[in-house]
Motif scaffolding. Structure first.
Motif, PDB file in Angstrom:
ATOM      1  N   ALA A  68     -19.301 -32.920 -35.140  1.00  0.00           N
ATOM      2  CA  ALA A  68     -19.077 -32.974 -36.473  1.00  0.00           C
ATOM      3  C   ALA A  68     -19.048 -34.120 -37.558  1.00  0.00           C
ATOM      4  O   ALA A  68     -19.298 -34.224 -38.578  1.00  0.00           O
ATOM      5  CB  ALA A  68     -17.520 -33.053 -36.843  1.00  0.00           C
ATOM      6  N   GLY A  69     -19.486 -35.211 -36.704  1.00  0.00           N
ATOM      7  CA  GLY A  69     -20.241 -36.246 -37.589  1.00  0.00           C
ATOM      8  C   GLY A  69     -18.991 -37.191 -37.267  1.00  0.00           C
ATOM      9  O   GLY A  69     -18.177 -36.879 -37.014  1.00  0.00           O
ATOM     10  N   GLY A  70     -18.804 -38.999 -38.023  1.00  0.00           N
ATOM     11  CA  GLY A  70     -17.766 -39.478 -38.319  1.00  0.00           C
ATOM     12  C   GLY A  70     -17.550 -40.394 -36.875  1.00  0.00           C
ATOM     13  O   GLY A  70     -18.682 -39.977 -36.591  1.00  0.00           O
ATOM     14  N   THR A  71     -16.447 -40.747 -36.428  1.00  0.00           N
ATOM     15  CA  THR A  71     -16.026 -41.873 -35.214  1.00  0.00           C
ATOM     16  C   THR A  71     -15.116 -40.691 -34.169  1.00  0.00           C
ATOM     17  O   THR A  71     -14.089 -40.180 -34.788  1.00  0.00           O
ATOM     18  CB  THR A  71     -15.395 -43.125 -36.057  1.00  0.00           C
ATOM     19  OG1 THR A  71     -14.271 -42.798 -36.177  1.00  0.00           O
ATOM     20  CG2 THR A  71     -16.459 -43.479 -37.033  1.00  0.00           C
ATOM     21  N   LEU A 115      -9.176 -38.150 -32.992  1.00  0.00           N
ATOM     22  CA  LEU A 115      -8.085 -38.664 -33.040  1.00  0.00           C
ATOM     23  C   LEU A 115      -7.185 -38.523 -33.470  1.00  0.00           C
ATOM     24  O   LEU A 115      -6.328 -37.812 -33.510  1.00  0.00           O
ATOM     25  CB  LEU A 115      -8.509 -39.727 -31.847  1.00  0.00           C
ATOM     26  CG  LEU A 115      -9.186 -39.767 -31.007  1.00  0.00           C
ATOM     27  CD1 LEU A 115      -8.701 -41.106 -30.496  1.00  0.00           C
ATOM     28  CD2 LEU A 115      -8.030 -39.133 -29.525  1.00  0.00           C
ATOM     29  N   LEU A 116      -7.376 -38.986 -34.949  1.00  0.00           N
ATOM     30  CA  LEU A 116      -6.498 -38.646 -35.818  1.00  0.00           C
ATOM     31  C   LEU A 116      -6.563 -37.289 -36.479  1.00  0.00           C
ATOM     32  O   LEU A 116      -5.404 -37.147 -36.350  1.00  0.00           O
ATOM     33  CB  LEU A 116      -7.117 -39.648 -37.125  1.00  0.00           C
ATOM     34  CG  LEU A 116      -7.030 -40.755 -36.965  1.00  0.00           C
ATOM     35  CD1 LEU A 116      -7.237 -42.157 -38.380  1.00  0.00           C
ATOM     36  CD2 LEU A 116      -5.636 -41.181 -36.635  1.00  0.00           C
ATOM     37  N   ALA A 117      -7.440 -36.139 -36.355  1.00  0.00           N
ATOM     38  CA  ALA A 117      -7.507 -35.060 -36.743  1.00  0.00           C
ATOM     39  C   ALA A 117      -6.954 -34.795 -35.736  1.00  0.00           C
ATOM     40  O   ALA A 117      -5.503 -33.611 -35.946  1.00  0.00           O
ATOM     41  CB  ALA A 117      -8.764 -34.474 -37.046  1.00  0.00           C
ATOM     42  N   VAL A 118      -6.945 -34.657 -34.080  1.00  0.00           N
ATOM     43  CA  VAL A 118      -5.878 -34.319 -32.520  1.00  0.00           C
ATOM     44  C   VAL A 118      -4.601 -34.374 -33.047  1.00  0.00           C
ATOM     45  O   VAL A 118      -3.748 -33.575 -32.622  1.00  0.00           O
ATOM     46  CB  VAL A 118      -7.099 -34.676 -31.975  1.00  0.00           C
ATOM     47  CG1 VAL A 118      -5.743 -34.812 -30.387  1.00  0.00           C
ATOM     48  CG2 VAL A 118      -7.971 -34.652 -30.791  1.00  0.00           C
ATOM     49  N   LEU A 124     -11.035 -27.341 -31.069  1.00  0.00           N
ATOM     50  CA  LEU A 124     -12.200 -29.096 -31.979  1.00  0.00           C
ATOM     51  C   LEU A 124     -12.996 -28.136 -31.296  1.00  0.00           C
ATOM     52  O   LEU A 124     -14.555 -28.866 -31.439  1.00  0.00           O
ATOM     53  CB  LEU A 124     -11.766 -29.808 -32.461  1.00  0.00           C
ATOM     54  CG  LEU A 124     -10.435 -29.831 -33.609  1.00  0.00           C
ATOM     55  CD1 LEU A 124     -10.043 -32.100 -33.563  1.00  0.00           C
ATOM     56  CD2 LEU A 124     -11.339 -30.044 -34.994  1.00  0.00           C
ATOM     57  N   LEU A 125     -13.054 -28.665 -30.011  1.00  0.00           N
ATOM     58  CA  LEU A 125     -14.695 -28.230 -28.522  1.00  0.00           C
ATOM     59  C   LEU A 125     -14.839 -27.363 -28.870  1.00  0.00           C
ATOM     60  O   LEU A 125     -15.963 -26.815 -28.826  1.00  0.00           O
ATOM     61  CB  LEU A 125     -13.582 -29.265 -27.170  1.00  0.00           C
ATOM     62  CG  LEU A 125     -15.017 -28.563 -26.493  1.00  0.00           C
ATOM     63  CD1 LEU A 125     -16.064 -29.768 -26.649  1.00  0.00           C
ATOM     64  CD2 LEU A 125     -14.776 -29.646 -24.974  1.00  0.00           C
ATOM     65  N   ALA A 126     -14.167 -26.445 -29.041  1.00  0.00           N
ATOM     66  CA  ALA A 126     -14.990 -24.758 -28.859  1.00  0.00           C
ATOM     67  C   ALA A 126     -15.910 -24.393 -30.505  1.00  0.00           C
ATOM     68  O   ALA A 126     -16.243 -23.813 -30.351  1.00  0.00           O
ATOM     69  CB  ALA A 126     -13.550 -23.969 -28.772  1.00  0.00           C
ATOM     70  N   ARG A 167     -11.594 -27.287 -38.451  1.00  0.00           N
ATOM     71  CA  ARG A 167     -12.642 -28.427 -39.072  1.00  0.00           C
ATOM     72  C   ARG A 167     -12.411 -28.765 -39.858  1.00  0.00           C
ATOM     73  O   ARG A 167     -12.844 -30.693 -40.460  1.00  0.00           O
ATOM     74  CB  ARG A 167     -13.713 -27.333 -38.709  1.00  0.00           C
ATOM     75  CG  ARG A 167     -14.501 -26.948 -37.294  1.00  0.00           C
ATOM     76  CD  ARG A 167     -15.035 -28.340 -36.900  1.00  0.00           C
ATOM     77  NE  ARG A 167     -16.267 -28.871 -37.540  1.00  0.00           N
ATOM     78  CZ  ARG A 167     -17.358 -28.464 -37.418  1.00  0.00           C
ATOM     79  NH1 ARG A 167     -17.343 -27.566 -36.649  1.00  0.00           N
ATOM     80  NH2 ARG A 167     -17.873 -29.261 -38.225  1.00  0.00           N
ATOM     81  N   SER A 168     -11.623 -28.377 -41.217  1.00  0.00           N
ATOM     82  CA  SER A 168     -11.344 -28.998 -42.168  1.00  0.00           C
ATOM     83  C   SER A 168     -10.447 -29.913 -42.194  1.00  0.00           C
ATOM     84  O   SER A 168     -10.493 -31.023 -43.368  1.00  0.00           O
ATOM     85  CB  SER A 168     -10.854 -28.242 -43.043  1.00  0.00           C
ATOM     86  OG  SER A 168     -10.321 -28.161 -44.235  1.00  0.00           O
ATOM     87  N   ARG A 169      -9.712 -30.258 -41.243  1.00  0.00           N
ATOM     88  CA  ARG A 169      -8.346 -31.011 -41.757  1.00  0.00           C
ATOM     89  C   ARG A 169      -9.269 -32.158 -40.297  1.00  0.00           C
ATOM     90  O   ARG A 169      -9.487 -33.023 -41.305  1.00  0.00           O
ATOM     91  CB  ARG A 169      -7.245 -30.681 -39.972  1.00  0.00           C
ATOM     92  CG  ARG A 169      -6.522 -29.746 -40.716  1.00  0.00           C
ATOM     93  CD  ARG A 169      -5.065 -29.726 -39.775  1.00  0.00           C
ATOM     94  NE  ARG A 169      -5.612 -29.282 -38.199  1.00  0.00           N
ATOM     95  CZ  ARG A 169      -5.271 -28.043 -38.406  1.00  0.00           C
ATOM     96  NH1 ARG A 169      -4.913 -27.485 -38.364  1.00  0.00           N
ATOM     97  NH2 ARG A 169      -5.350 -27.681 -36.800  1.00  0.00           N
ATOM     98  N   LEU A 170      -9.814 -31.895 -39.770  1.00  0.00           N
ATOM     99  CA  LEU A 170     -11.521 -33.277 -39.070  1.00  0.00           C
ATOM    100  C   LEU A 170     -12.001 -33.912 -40.642  1.00  0.00           C
ATOM    101  O   LEU A 170     -12.589 -35.375 -40.481  1.00  0.00           O
ATOM    102  CB  LEU A 170     -12.243 -33.040 -37.706  1.00  0.00           C
ATOM    103  CG  LEU A 170     -13.173 -33.966 -38.145  1.00  0.00           C
ATOM    104  CD1 LEU A 170     -12.421 -35.128 -37.030  1.00  0.00           C
ATOM    105  CD2 LEU A 170     -13.941 -32.731 -37.030  1.00  0.00           C
ATOM    106  N   ASP A 171     -13.365 -32.891 -41.047  1.00  0.00           N
ATOM    107  CA  ASP A 171     -13.562 -33.490 -42.263  1.00  0.00           C
ATOM    108  C   ASP A 171     -13.071 -34.189 -43.405  1.00  0.00           C
ATOM    109  O   ASP A 171     -13.210 -35.103 -44.274  1.00  0.00           O
ATOM    110  CB  ASP A 171     -14.006 -32.391 -43.567  1.00  0.00           C
ATOM    111  CG  ASP A 171     -14.690 -31.272 -42.374  1.00  0.00           C
ATOM    112  OD1 ASP A 171     -15.358 -32.028 -41.410  1.00  0.00           O
ATOM    113  OD2 ASP A 171     -15.520 -30.612 -43.260  1.00  0.00           O
TER     114      ASP A 171
END
Length: 446
Positions: free
Chosen positions: A246-249, A254-257, A441-443, A314-318
């Motif tokens: 997904a990119g990023g760090t 972890l914040l998205a989790v 997220l991993l799936a 995925r949108s939450r992570l973005d």
């Protein structure tokens, strides 16, 4: 040096404390038994010996005449390490669950202010079995990185290295400070820049403050003075797989989790999902890479809206990654999250009388603390017994019911959840939700 003035931010934490809101950090370190390793009384003696050798742990806070309202760290003349190091036996059964339960209860208790503000508890079960150590350090004594530097002194590897480092440090000669006109001019420019940043931060805080901070009821329930500890373990390689896809760090992941875990938890409770927020305060160190840990608190923070209302992982992570990118572009010394920049500019008397008011206003700015605590990468042990898990714990601000701390060790991310015991009785459900969110997220990344 026999005494040392508390820095402004340390003084603020000292005066923020109340009976219902103790301001200490914590960590629960869990150890596996080892052939030939120590246990029971041997570990207790080792803890006491190593803690007594850490000079910072022999210092208490005392008031001073000047500056007015100030306080100083001073070596306690009647220091007795046995008043700080204790042993508690966990009843037979699930040792891990018992250790987590008793650690939550121990986190409720404020540290005695007349003594050096720290405690260690050795938690033991059956003879020859696993054991745990709970460390409590007042936030005035240290921020996360400094707490790690202090608490790590109990480990075999760090204690040995500290002995060697102390010998080397005695050979280093101090240099003069502000030794010439250029240094004086540089210092003056630095102070002017700091004041300018503080004014900017103050304006940002006013703009970001919510006069009607309605958010998640479970995160803002009235304080009961009780504490509950929850734990979760995430696989670091799974976090890195999501990051690579997904990119990023890794911290973005972890914040998205955390955001997704909160969403799952709220849905399980049957609570409505908020349209906006909740807001997280995400601390970031102001220490320069490679610099010594030093004393006192040196950190700032970012404000981050956790996209709990977004149904797409995925949108939450973005959204988390984009928001953190904006925070980093602005820098840790700007924006409403950089409250410590303000604290550094206030006189001691303002902290003495204003800290309780500022603590009560925290709810207007953020809803939950989410912090990452760095740990040494090498394997650690105590008395020859290997460290298996270590869960960091953060204090609760007034008007808030949950604080989340994360640390990475041994290829895993250990999550320590500290909550008000009555406001969040289902903390284990939230802990499980974090693992479920990472799995999804991993799936999706695959």
């Amino acid at each position: 040096m026999s005494s040392e003035l508390l820095a402004p931010l340390d003084l603020a934490f000292w005066h923020l404390e109340s009976a219902g809101h103790p301001m200490h950090l914590g960590a629960l370190a869990c150890f596996a038994p080892a052939p030939g390793g120590q246990s029971g009384e041997g570990v207790l003696e080792l803890l006491a010996t190593r803690a007594a050798a850490i000079r910072r742990l022999r210092m208490h806070v005392r008031d001073v005449l000047l500056p007015v309202g100030g306080a100083a760290w001073s070596v306690a003349k009647d220091f007795d390490v046995r008043r700080h190091v204790h042993q508690i036996r966990i009843p037979d059964g699930d040792f891990g669950a018992g250790a987590v339960s008793i650690a939550g209860e121990l986190m409720e208790r404020p540290l005695e202010r007349g003594l050096p503000p720290w405690e260690m508890y050795l938690l033991t079960g059956e003879a020859g079995g696993p054991f745990a150590v709970l460390v409590k350090l007042h936030h005035a004594l240290a921020d996360g990185m400094r707490a790690v530097a202090i608490g790590a002194g109990i480990f075999d590897e760090i204690a040995d290295a500290r002995t060697i480092g102390a010998r080397r440090a005695r050979a280093v000669q101090p240099t003069s400070w502000l030794s010439g006109p250029r240094q004086v001019a540089g210092f003056a420019r630095g102070r002017i820049e700091e004041l300018g940043r503080a004014v900017g931060v103050g304006a940002s805080v006013v703009r970001a403050s919510r006069l009607d901070p309605r958010g998640v009821p479970a995160l803002s329930a009235g304080s009961s003075g009780t504490r509950r500890l929850g734990t979760a373990v995430l696989d670091l390689e799974d976090v890195q797989r999501v990051r690579r896809a997904a990119g990023g760090t890794a911290n973005d992941v972890l914040l998205a989790v955390v955001a997704g875990g909160l969403r799952r938890w709220l849905e399980a409770r049957g609570e409505p999902l908020p349209d906006v927020g909740p807001r997280a305060l995400v601390p970031v160190s102001r220490r320069r890479p490679g610099s010594p840990p030093g004393s006192g608190n040196k950190f700032s923070a970012y404000l981050l809206e956790l996209p709990v209302g977004d149904p797409d992982p995925r949108s939450r992570l973005d959204r988390v990654r984009s928001a953190m990118d904006r925070n980093k572009a602005a820098g840790p010394s700007r924006g409403a999250g950089a409250l410590t920049v303000l604290a550094d500019q206030l006189p001691p008397l303002a902290h003495r009388f204003g800290a309780p008011l500022a603590g009560g206003a925290a709810r207007m700015l953020f809803d939950v603390l989410v912090t990452s605590v760095p740990l040494p990468r090498s394997a650690l042990s105590l008395g020859g017994c290997p460290l298996r898990e270590i869960y960091p714990m953060a204090p609760l601000a007034r008007g808030q019911s949950l604080a989340i701390a994360l640390s990475t060790y041994g290829g895993r991310v250990h999550v320590g959840l500290v909550a008000d015991g009555k406001a969040v009785p289902d903390l284990d459900r939230l802990a499980r939700s974090l693992g479920e969110e990472l799995d999804e997220l991993l799936a999706l990344s695959r």
